[in-house]
Design a protein around this motif. Structure first.
Motif, PDB file in Angstrom:
ATOM      1  N   GLY A  39       0.976  -1.503   0.250  1.00  8.20           N
ATOM      2  CA  GLY A  39      -0.527  -0.166   0.473  1.00  8.20           C
ATOM      3  C   GLY A  39       0.784   1.390   0.391  1.00  8.20           C
ATOM      4  N   ASP A  40       2.193   1.518   0.618  1.00  9.33           N
ATOM      5  CA  ASP A  40       2.912   2.382   1.270  1.00  9.33           C
ATOM      6  C   ASP A  40       2.921   2.148  -0.597  1.00  9.33           C
ATOM      7  OD1 ASP A  40       2.632   2.060   3.845  1.00  9.33           O
ATOM      8  OD2 ASP A  40       4.085   1.047   3.912  1.00  9.33           O
ATOM      9  N   ILE A  41       3.805   1.560  -1.821  1.00  6.77           N
ATOM     10  CA  ILE A  41       4.197   1.867  -2.797  1.00  6.77           C
ATOM     11  C   ILE A  41       3.676   1.888  -3.565  1.00  6.77           C
ATOM     12  CG2 ILE A  41       6.389   1.206  -2.254  1.00  6.77           C
ATOM     13  CD1 ILE A  41       5.519  -1.790  -3.004  1.00  6.77           C
ATOM     14  N   GLY A  42       2.045   2.103  -3.892  1.00  3.78           N
ATOM     15  CA  GLY A  42       1.176   2.383  -4.523  1.00  3.78           C
ATOM     16  C   GLY A  42       0.079   1.349  -4.965  1.00  3.78           C
ATOM     17  N   LEU A  43       0.855  -0.247  -4.886  1.00  4.56           N
ATOM     18  CA  LEU A  43      -0.033  -1.294  -5.324  1.00  4.56           C
ATOM     19  C   LEU A  43      -1.411  -2.280  -5.161  1.00  4.56           C
ATOM     20  CD1 LEU A  43       4.448  -3.215  -5.727  1.00  4.56           C
ATOM     21  CD2 LEU A  43       2.787  -1.867  -7.213  1.00  4.56           C
ATOM     22  N   LEU A  44      -1.671  -1.263  -4.110  1.00  6.86           N
ATOM     23  CA  LEU A  44      -3.013  -1.620  -4.220  1.00  6.86           C
ATOM     24  C   LEU A  44      -4.193  -0.868  -4.231  1.00  6.86           C
ATOM     25  CD1 LEU A  44      -2.562  -3.170   0.183  1.00  6.86           C
ATOM     26  CD2 LEU A  44      -2.917  -4.429  -2.853  1.00  6.86           C
ATOM     27  N   PRO A  45      -5.116  -1.116  -4.270  1.00  9.09           N
ATOM     28  CA  PRO A  45      -6.396  -0.359  -5.252  1.00  9.09           C
ATOM     29  C   PRO A  45      -7.145   0.673  -4.263  1.00  9.09           C
ATOM     30  CG  PRO A  45      -6.869  -2.586  -5.100  1.00  9.09           C
ATOM     31  CD  PRO A  45      -6.117  -2.529  -4.829  1.00  9.09           C
ATOM     32  N   VAL A  46      -6.361   1.035  -3.100  1.00  8.46           N
ATOM     33  CA  VAL A  46      -6.900   1.764  -2.206  1.00  8.46           C
ATOM     34  C   VAL A  46      -5.719   2.378  -1.511  1.00  8.46           C
ATOM     35  CG1 VAL A  46      -8.748   0.458  -1.157  1.00  8.46           C
ATOM     36  CG2 VAL A  46      -7.130   0.108  -0.343  1.00  8.46           C
ATOM     37  N   GLY A  47      -6.378   4.322  -0.839  1.00 11.75           N
ATOM     38  CA  GLY A  47      -5.072   4.459  -0.250  1.00 11.75           C
ATOM     39  C   GLY A  47      -4.992   4.056   1.381  1.00 11.75           C
ATOM     40  N   ARG A  48      -3.913   5.101   2.111  1.00  9.17           N
ATOM     41  CA  ARG A  48      -3.974   5.116   2.731  1.00  9.17           C
ATOM     42  C   ARG A  48      -4.081   4.010   3.877  1.00  9.17           C
ATOM     43  NH1 ARG A  48      -7.042   7.282   6.567  1.00  9.17           N
ATOM     44  NH2 ARG A  48      -5.850   8.904   7.374  1.00  9.17           N
ATOM     45  N   VAL A  49      -4.144   2.560   3.341  1.00  6.23           N
ATOM     46  CA  VAL A  49      -3.995   1.501   3.833  1.00  6.23           C
ATOM     47  C   VAL A  49      -2.769   1.173   5.127  1.00  6.23           C
ATOM     48  CG1 VAL A  49      -3.563  -1.203   3.355  1.00  6.23           C
ATOM     49  CG2 VAL A  49      -3.522   0.448   1.816  1.00  6.23           C
ATOM     50  N   ARG A  50      -1.672   1.743   5.830  1.00  9.05           N
ATOM     51  CA  ARG A  50      -0.873   1.393   6.916  1.00  9.05           C
ATOM     52  C   ARG A  50      -2.067   2.895   7.882  1.00  9.05           C
ATOM     53  NH1 ARG A  50       3.842  -0.189   8.421  1.00  9.05           N
ATOM     54  NH2 ARG A  50       4.175  -0.281   5.657  1.00  9.05           N
ATOM     55  N   GLN A  51      -1.948   4.325   7.290  1.00  9.94           N
ATOM     56  CA  GLN A  51      -2.774   4.983   7.968  1.00  9.94           C
ATOM     57  C   GLN A  51      -4.527   4.005   8.926  1.00  9.94           C
ATOM     58  OE1 GLN A  51      -1.942   5.226   5.458  1.00  9.94           O
ATOM     59  NE2 GLN A  51      -0.661   7.858   5.191  1.00  9.94           N
ATOM     60  N   THR A  52      -4.656   3.381   8.198  1.00  8.01           N
ATOM     61  CA  THR A  52      -6.166   2.987   8.502  1.00  8.01           C
ATOM     62  C   THR A  52      -6.166   1.950   9.042  1.00  8.01           C
ATOM     63  OG1 THR A  52      -6.972   3.553   6.026  1.00  8.01           O
ATOM     64  CG2 THR A  52      -8.156   1.963   7.175  1.00  8.01           C
ATOM     65  N   VAL A  53      -5.168   0.761   9.143  1.00  6.86           N
ATOM     66  CA  VAL A  53      -4.878  -0.150   9.619  1.00  6.86           C
ATOM     67  C   VAL A  53      -4.633   0.282  10.981  1.00  6.86           C
ATOM     68  CG1 VAL A  53      -2.986  -2.086  10.569  1.00  6.86           C
ATOM     69  CG2 VAL A  53      -4.895  -1.776   7.801  1.00  6.86           C
ATOM     70  N   TYR A  54      -3.203   1.537  11.167  1.00  4.85           N
ATOM     71  CA  TYR A  54      -2.940   2.081  12.194  1.00  4.85           C
ATOM     72  C   TYR A  54      -3.989   2.293  13.225  1.00  4.85           C
ATOM     73  CZ  TYR A  54       1.748   1.787  11.875  1.00  4.85           C
ATOM     74  OH  TYR A  54       3.099   0.927  10.929  1.00  4.85           O
ATOM     75  N   GLU A  55      -5.027   3.265  12.504  1.00  4.80           N
ATOM     76  CA  GLU A  55      -5.928   3.809  13.325  1.00  4.80           C
ATOM     77  C   GLU A  55      -6.505   2.854  13.623  1.00  4.80           C
ATOM     78  OE1 GLU A  55      -7.817   6.201   9.988  1.00  4.80           O
ATOM     79  OE2 GLU A  55      -6.696   7.602   9.881  1.00  4.80           O
ATOM     80  N   PHE A  56      -7.472   1.263  13.475  1.00  4.84           N
ATOM     81  CA  PHE A  56      -8.371   0.151  13.717  1.00  4.84           C
ATOM     82  C   PHE A  56      -7.379  -0.340  15.091  1.00  4.84           C
ATOM     83  CE2 PHE A  56     -10.943   2.004  10.479  1.00  4.84           C
ATOM     84  CZ  PHE A  56     -11.906   2.007  10.912  1.00  4.84           C
ATOM     85  N   PHE A  57      -6.055  -1.021  14.252  1.00 12.20           N
ATOM     86  CA  PHE A  57      -5.603  -1.545  15.144  1.00 12.20           C
ATOM     87  C   PHE A  57      -4.812  -1.159  16.015  1.00 12.20           C
ATOM     88  CE2 PHE A  57      -7.454  -3.391  11.722  1.00 12.20           C
ATOM     89  CZ  PHE A  57      -8.811  -4.678  12.214  1.00 12.20           C
ATOM     90  N   GLY A  58      -3.073  -0.107  15.554  1.00 15.00           N
ATOM     91  CA  GLY A  58      -2.399   0.116  16.342  1.00 15.00           C
ATOM     92  C   GLY A  58      -2.925   0.680  17.708  1.00 15.00           C
TER      93      GLY A  58
END
Length: 228
Positions: A39-58
């Motif tokens: 997700g960081d390098i834009g290879l997933l069809p959605v954005g803010r992958v890391r940020q979203t995962v951190y928001e929900f599970f950090g």
């Protein structure tokens, strides 16, 4: 006529069977970090992958106060989910190598149940330490609470074994001093961003859990306390 013997399992199969609990943690953490890195390098069809995962599970200290969680159980599940997240591939690699090294020592001493008990207690203790001591609104991620708990458990057993055998305790003190020095150095190198509170909480929880899960340690400690 001799009965053919079944083939012996390969060393890899034997290791996986004995160390499956460690392997499961490594695989989960690796799959998650791989997804976040893609997700960081834009290879997933959605954005803010890391940020979203951190928001929900950090682990967010604010959720222990008045912050509104993203889902009802988040203030509780984050005490575990944070340990499967990492800040990048290097962070993941260092932690997983450490997990495998320390985890095998714990498995040899107390088996799979003991490892799971000790590691889980350390993860929870690390989160509790961060929640109580950290003065930040930023999230905390990483398996280091569990890793310092494994180190605390190994040192607890070493202490009890040495004490019961009337051997010098300085090697244990030296190891603890080394861990303190490591935290100070990393804290300085990372401009104060090191989650030392997680390390401290995990270490203490791992030390206590190690004594609870290993009857030999309790027996040795009692033996050491008895009169000669």
């Amino acid at each position: 006529m001799t009965t053919p013997q079944p083939p012996l399992p390969s060393p890899l199969a034997t290791a996986l069977r004995q160390q499956w609990a460690i392997v499961v943690v490594i695989v989960i953490c690796t799959l998650i970090e791989t997804t976040l890195s893609l997700g960081d390098i834009g290879l997933l069809p959605v954005g803010r992958v890391r940020q979203t995962v951190y928001e929900f599970f950090g682990f967010w200290p604010g959720l222990l106060g008045r912050w509104t969680p993203n889902y009802p159980l988040q203030p509780y599940t984050m005490f575990v989910t944070y340990s499967f997240l990492h800040s990048g591939p290097v962070h993941l690699a260092v932690n997983m190598l450490t997990l495998y090294s320390l985890g095998r020592v714990v498995l040899d001493r107390v088996g799979t149940f003991g490892f799971v008990f000790l590691y889980t207690a350390a993860v929870l203790g690390g989160a509790l330490g961060f929640g109580l001591l950290a003065k930040t609104t930023s999230p905390m991620v990483g398996a280091s609470g569990g890793l310092f708990g494994l180190a605390g458990g190994v040192l607890a057993w070493n202490y009890v074994d040495r004490f019961s055998a009337a051997r010098r305790l300085w090697p244990v003190g030296r190891a603890v001093t080394g861990l303190l020095a490591l935290n100070l150095i990393l804290w300085w190198l990372m401009d104060g961003l090191l989650a030392w509170q997680t390390h401290l909480g995990g270490f203490l929880a791992g030390w206590v859990a190690a004594l609870l899960v290993d009857p030999r340690s309790i027996a040795a400690e009692n033996q050491g306390d008895s009169p000669d």
